[in-house]
Every structure is written in structure tokens, then in C-alpha cells.
Scaffold this active site. Structure first.
Site, PDB file in Angstrom:
ATOM      1  CG  ASP A  91      -1.632   1.640   1.256  1.00 45.55           C
ATOM      2  OD1 ASP A  91      -2.215   1.557  -0.106  1.00 45.55           O
ATOM      3  OD2 ASP A  91      -3.072   0.972   1.791  1.00 45.55           O
ATOM      4  CB  ALA A  92       3.690   1.860  -2.255  1.00 42.83           C
ATOM      5  CE  LYS A  93      -3.676   4.952   0.287  1.00 47.35           C
ATOM      6  NZ  LYS A  93      -2.862   3.806   0.944  1.00 47.35           N
ATOM      7  NE  ARG A  94       6.129   4.792  -3.528  1.00 46.67           N
ATOM      8  CZ  ARG A  94       6.410   4.980  -2.276  1.00 46.67           C
ATOM      9  NH1 ARG A  94       5.330   6.756  -2.065  1.00 46.67           N
ATOM     10  NH2 ARG A  94       7.056   3.997  -1.716  1.00 46.67           N
ATOM     11  CB  THR A 118      -2.646   1.673  -3.719  1.00 46.15           C
ATOM     12  OG1 THR A 118      -1.670   1.699  -2.503  1.00 46.15           O
ATOM     13  CG2 THR A 118      -3.295  -0.161  -2.586  1.00 46.15           C
TER      14      THR A 118
END
Length: 276
Positions: A91-94, A118
Site C-alpha cells: 500500500d504505497a499509493k504511488r 496501490t
């Protein structure tokens, strides 16, 4: 050389083997543990205690990055120590312009060894594409997130009057030419999840918000299951990592409670013929 299993293959195999749609989020917050506790050892204990109850693990990069180089090394070791048959979704939302996104993708998939990540699609499809060229990995696009303020932008009407989150879902469908795009769809918004599933019948949904965020588990499952009574990865983080009473046994008990509740929700959805 044996071909690497794709994220979806690993997810489906783990879901079947463990009869589970539960993902445990690994968010190591030192303030939630006793002073001086070995947080990395604790994460290993949680993984060991729950590995037969989950379909996925989801470490959150922020909790490791905040610890600097020590934290990043801990993240590497954590991912490496998770059983090979269970996929890891970082879960890094790059989300960045294409050239930078290429390096983010390289870091997530080649350096850290995650099976999925993510991503934020606000910059458009060219910011997501560098993750998708890794055809055996998955990119989960933020769509209808679980936080209370999600609607500030995600509910805004765009072309044709439909909300932005449905426009994002439609674009994600278009980007799914390799079969490795998923969506982040909060369990806290089951009616929205239903609308997204109708639009995206084949995409995997990562569904945060069960547990500490009090998502309506049964309603979310009934709304989001695909035609094969799967296609969802339901995440719980704090309720499993920091259960009442503490300890790995308590974490296992909470994970088992959620796994069984999800299994029952799938059963009742099937009994209802998915007509709900």
C-alpha cells in the site's frame, strides 16, 4: 526456470487454500505497542499466526518509510519472510509522471519484491502504465476510498453527470488490457461498491475499512462479489495488529473471526442468488 505466478493466480490459490477473502494490513505503529517492543518481530509473529487465515498481506509503506533506512530494510525483510504462496500488496499509493513512475514501479516490484501496489490515477493513464507493464503484478487504482472525506472529490459529478469514482472505474476498465488492474473500493460504502462492480465485473477489488473503520462487512461483500463469488480482498489492519488483550493469539483470533464472517457473508450472498 519456473514461471512466476501472477498476483491474481497467487490470490486465487491462497483464497481457495485458506477459504479466505481476508487481507491483513501490516501497519507498524510503535505508539500502539509497549515501549521498547521489537515491532519487526511483532509483525513476523502476526504473519506466522495468521498465514493460514488470509488471502493476502498488505504492508503500508508509510509506516516503514518514516523509520528511514532501518524501516526500509525492515520492509524488505518482512516481504521476503511472507510465505511465497501468499501475495503481498504494497500500500504505497504511488502516482507520478511517466518517467518517475517507471522508477517507482521498479522500486516496488524489482527491489521490494511486492506482487501488487496501490496507485493514484489523478495524473492519468500514463502514470499508471509503468506499473502495468509488469504483467505478472497488479496495480490497484484508488477509486472509492474508505476515508470519511472521500466524497469531497470522488462524488463530484463529471462528464454525463456521473460521479468521479465511476469515471475512474471506467478508465481502469480501459487500462486493463493485460488483466492486471484492480480497484480500491472502501467497504465503508457498499452502495458505491455495487455500482462499481456493475461497471467492472472482472476487476479485483481491494476493500479497506473493515475493523477499525467499521465497514459494514456483510453489505460490502454482497455488493462487491463477482460472478464467481470472489474477486474481493477485504482488508483489516489495526483490529488484527492491535487486538484487545494483545498478543499473537489475540491477533489470530481476530483474523479468524473476520475470515469466518467473510465466509458466512459469501454463503448468504450465494443463498440470495446475488439478486441483492
Amino acid at each position: 526456470m519456473t514461471a512466476r505466478a501472477s498476483f491474481r493466480e497467487k490470490y486465487e490459490a491462497a483464497a481457495a487454500a485458506n477459504d479466505s477473502l481476508l487481507c491483513v494490513g501490516l501497519d507498524p505503529d510503535p505508539s500502539r505497542l509497549a515501549p521498547g517492543a521489537d515491532i519487526d518481530a511483532w509483525l513476523r509473529e502476526v504473519v506466522e499466526a495468521t498465514a493460514d487465515l488470509v488471502c493476502c498481506y498488505k504492508p503500508n509503506a508509510a509506516f516503514f518509510e518514516a523509520r528511514g533506512s532501518v524501516g526500509m530494510e525492515a520492509l524488505l525483510q518482512l516481504i521476503d519472510g511472507i510465505p511465497d504462496e501468499i501475495p503481498v500488496l504494497l500500500d504505497a499509493k504511488r502516482g507520478d509522471v511517466g518517467h518517475s513512475a517507471e522508477f517507482y514501479a521498479r522500486a516496488v516490484f524489482e527491489v521490494l519484491g511486492a506482487d501488487a501496489v496501490t496507485v493514484n490515477s489523478y495524473l492519468g493513464g500514463d502514470a499508471v502504465e509503468p506499473f502495468l507493464v509488469y504483467e505478472d503484478r497488479h496495480a490497484f487504482v484508488l477509486c472509492r476510498t474508505s476515508n470519511a472525506g472521500a466524497g469531497e472529490l470522488q462524488d463530484r459529478a463529471v462528464g454525463g453527470g456521473r460521479p468521479l469514482y465511476l469515471e475512474v472505474a471506467a478508465r481502469a476498465n480501459e487500462w486493463n488490457t493485460r488483466g492486471n488492474v484492480g480497484l480500491v473500493v472502501g467497504a465503508t460504502y457498499p452502495e458505491e461498491a455495487r455500482a462499481i462492480r456493475e461497471l467492472c465485473p472482472d476487476l479485483l477489488f481491494l476493500m479497506p475499512g473493515v475493523g477499525a473503520q467499521a465497514g459494514e462487512l456483510e453489505a460490502a461483500v454482497h455488493a462487491a462479489l463477482d460472478a464467481r463469488a470472489g474477486g474481493i480482498i477485504v482488508n483489516a489492519s489495526r483490529s488484527v495488529l492491535y487486538p484487545a488483550g494483545g498478543g499473537a493469539a489475540a491477533s489470530r483470533a481476530e483474523a479468524q473471526r473476520l475470515r469466518d464472517a467473510l465466509r458466512e457473508a459469501v454463503r448468504t450472498a450465494g443463498h440470495a442468488g446475488r439478486a441483492d
